[in-house]
Design a protein around this motif. Structure first.
Motif, short mmCIF file in Angstrom:
data_model
loop_
_atom_site.label_atom_id
_atom_site.label_comp_id
_atom_site.label_asym_id
_atom_site.label_seq_id
_atom_site.Cartn_x
_atom_site.Cartn_y
_atom_site.Cartn_z
N ALA A 213 -6.02 -12.69 12.37
CA ALA A 213 -7.17 -11.87 12.74
C ALA A 213 -7.23 -10.60 11.90
CB ALA A 213 -7.12 -11.53 14.23
N MET A 214 -6.08 -9.95 11.70
CA MET A 214 -6.06 -8.75 10.86
C MET A 214 -6.39 -9.08 9.41
SD MET A 214 -3.03 -6.31 12.38
CE MET A 214 -1.85 -7.60 12.77
N ARG A 215 -5.88 -10.21 8.91
CA ARG A 215 -6.21 -10.61 7.54
C ARG A 215 -7.71 -10.90 7.41
NH1 ARG A 215 -1.22 -14.83 6.15
NH2 ARG A 215 0.36 -13.22 5.71
N ASN A 216 -8.28 -11.56 8.41
CA ASN A 216 -9.71 -11.86 8.38
C ASN A 216 -10.53 -10.58 8.29
OD1 ASN A 216 -12.32 -12.24 10.35
ND2 ASN A 216 -11.98 -14.03 9.05
N ALA A 217 -10.15 -9.58 9.07
CA ALA A 217 -10.87 -8.30 9.03
C ALA A 217 -10.63 -7.59 7.70
CB ALA A 217 -10.41 -7.42 10.19
N ARG A 218 -9.38 -7.56 7.25
CA ARG A 218 -9.04 -6.87 6.00
C ARG A 218 -9.77 -7.49 4.81
NH1 ARG A 218 -3.41 -8.08 5.28
NH2 ARG A 218 -4.02 -9.64 3.74
N ALA A 222 -12.71 -4.53 6.15
CA ALA A 222 -12.54 -3.66 7.31
C ALA A 222 -11.36 -2.71 7.12
CB ALA A 222 -12.33 -4.51 8.57
N ASN A 223 -11.45 -1.51 7.73
CA ASN A 223 -10.33 -0.57 7.70
C ASN A 223 -9.32 -0.95 8.77
OD1 ASN A 223 -11.23 0.47 10.22
ND2 ASN A 223 -12.58 1.94 9.18
N ILE A 224 -8.22 -0.18 8.86
CA ILE A 224 -7.14 -0.61 9.76
C ILE A 224 -7.52 -0.48 11.23
CG2 ILE A 224 -5.27 -0.26 8.11
CD1 ILE A 224 -4.63 2.37 9.53
N GLU A 229 -8.65 -3.67 16.07
CA GLU A 229 -9.56 -4.02 17.16
C GLU A 229 -9.92 -5.51 17.14
OE1 GLU A 229 -11.53 0.43 17.65
OE2 GLU A 229 -12.72 -1.17 16.73
N LEU A 230 -10.14 -6.08 15.96
CA LEU A 230 -10.44 -7.51 15.89
C LEU A 230 -9.23 -8.32 16.35
CD1 LEU A 230 -12.31 -9.84 15.15
CD2 LEU A 230 -11.40 -9.74 12.83
N ALA A 231 -8.04 -7.93 15.91
CA ALA A 231 -6.83 -8.65 16.32
C ALA A 231 -6.61 -8.53 17.83
CB ALA A 231 -5.63 -8.12 15.56
N SER A 232 -6.85 -7.34 18.37
CA SER A 232 -6.69 -7.15 19.82
C SER A 232 -7.66 -8.02 20.59
CB SER A 232 -6.91 -5.67 20.17
OG SER A 232 -6.67 -5.45 21.55
#
Length: 380
Positions: A213-218, A222-224, A229-232
């Motif tokens: 999820a964090m990789r998808n946002a990054r 997306a910023n950190i 928030e996406l991962a959460s």
């Protein structure tokens, strides 16, 4: 008279992914004064080097280990043996051992170093399409959780003009939910260390959801904060708050040393400079996935030229075997001081070995992650 090919790269690109070592060995014996070749790959614990072309031959000795650790070519003039590190973007794979029929000149060493560099790049690319190299570096069977974790890792080390970075997991063959991830783009390094709930494959699956999820946002720019928030949200939608992932997200400006952080749980950061070590004080926010629609804020701290940043999971700083005081209260600081003259690739191993000694033979209650970053920018 035949003319030596300008590069071994074209031969590697046309070879099957599992035959790259043989292609290089044949190239070296054909075009260079070479009598024997061996490729040695590092095992998962980075503690030994294992032969690939002749698996029955001995493991790497002191000279091979020195080449691997120092990342510098080594010439043994007595045996006319040349040892070359196999490395891509700072990620250490192993050592290429070449026995020569004559004493190597500086020009010959340079040519053979180029061959080793091309082989390392080929090995890293081919690793996705063959199991041969992974079978060598595994000295025992991985648990299913560890299989997921190793496939999820970005690598074990990374370097650039302004930084050196390394990470290590313990235990290597039976991990649970601890993990790290990194990516560098446009002079910004994103680094995350995670500690998922539970153990076994369920913890690994939880961490896999959070990391991807964090990789998808990054990768969407997306910023950190948005990554957190996406991962959460992804973890909460899957587990409904029953499980969560303690995470420290860092975005490091490699030109100026400023770090933006989202502290969402238990991983801790320390900064060492000229023998002084200080804990980074951050306001802790909720772990990822504890509640729906969780929102996060960034905090900032600053690296100075020559600073070393160490990030550890709770399996390191909170380890308290046999009722002893937590490792992070004293043992970790002592181990970190021992790494002062070591590069990050060696420093993470030093801290891991000290952690094992702290457990004094007892089995750890948790897995452990250590990530070490040196910021190399020189002061004006």
């Amino acid at each position: 008279m035949s003319v030596r090919p300008a590069s071994v790269g074209s031969f590697l690109r046309s070879a099957p992914p599992d035959r790259l070592p043989e292609v290089v060995a044949e190239h070296l014996r054909t075009w260079f004064p070479v009598s024997d070749v061996e490729l040695l790959l590092s095992d998962l614990t980075l503690s030994s080097l294992w032969p690939l072309l002749d698996p029955e031959s001995p493991t790497g000795g002191a000279l091979e280990q020195r080449c691997f650790g120092s990342q510098q070519p080594i010439v043994d003039n007595g045996s006319r043996r040349l040892l070359l590190p196999l490395t891509t973007w700072g990620d250490r794979l192993g050592v290429l051992r070449i026995d020569l029929t004559e004493t190597p000149t500086s020009e010959l060493r340079a040519e053979l170093t180029t061959v080793a560099d091309e082989l390392a790049l080929g090995l890293r690319a081919a690793d996705k399409d063959t199991d041969r190299y992974r079978q060598i570096v595994r000295r025992q069977r991985l648990t299913m959780a560890a299989e997921l974790q190793w496939d999820l890792l970005p690598g074990r080390s990374l370097s650039g003009e302004r930084f050196q970075l390394a990470g290590q997991l313990e235990p290597a063959y039976a991990m649970y939910g601890d993990h790290y991830d990194w990516a560098v783009t446009d002079d910004r390094l994103t680094l995350t260390v995670l500690n998922g709930d539970g153990d076994g494959i369920e913890a690994a699956l939880l961490t896999t959801v959070a990391v991807n999820a964090m990789r998808n946002a990054r990768r969407s720019g997306a910023n950190i904060v948005e990554q957190a928030e996406l991962a959460s949200d992804a973890v909460y939608s899957r587990y409904g708050g029953g499980l969560h992932v303690a995470t420290l997200l860092l975005e490091i400006d490699l030109t100026g040393g400023t770090i933006e952080a989202v502290d969402a749980g238990s991983p801790r950061a320390l900064v060492a400079h000229d023998g002084d070590i200080r804990a980074v004080s951050l306001e802790q926010q909720l772990p990822l996935g504890m509640f729906g629609d969780s929102r996060y804020e960034t905090q900032k701290f600053q690296l100075e030229p020559g600073d070393r940043l160490l990030v550890v999971s709770d399996g390191v700083h909170a380890a308290a075997p046999g009722g002893r005081s937590p490792y992070g209260e004293s043992g970790l600081l002592t181990a970190l001081r021992r790494t002062r003259l070591q590069p990050p690739t060696e420093a993470v191993g030093t801290v891991i070995r000290a952690l094992r000694e702290y457990h004094a033979g007892s089995d750890p209650d948790d897995d452990a992650v250590i990530v070490c970053l040196d910021w190399l920018r020189q002061s004006a």
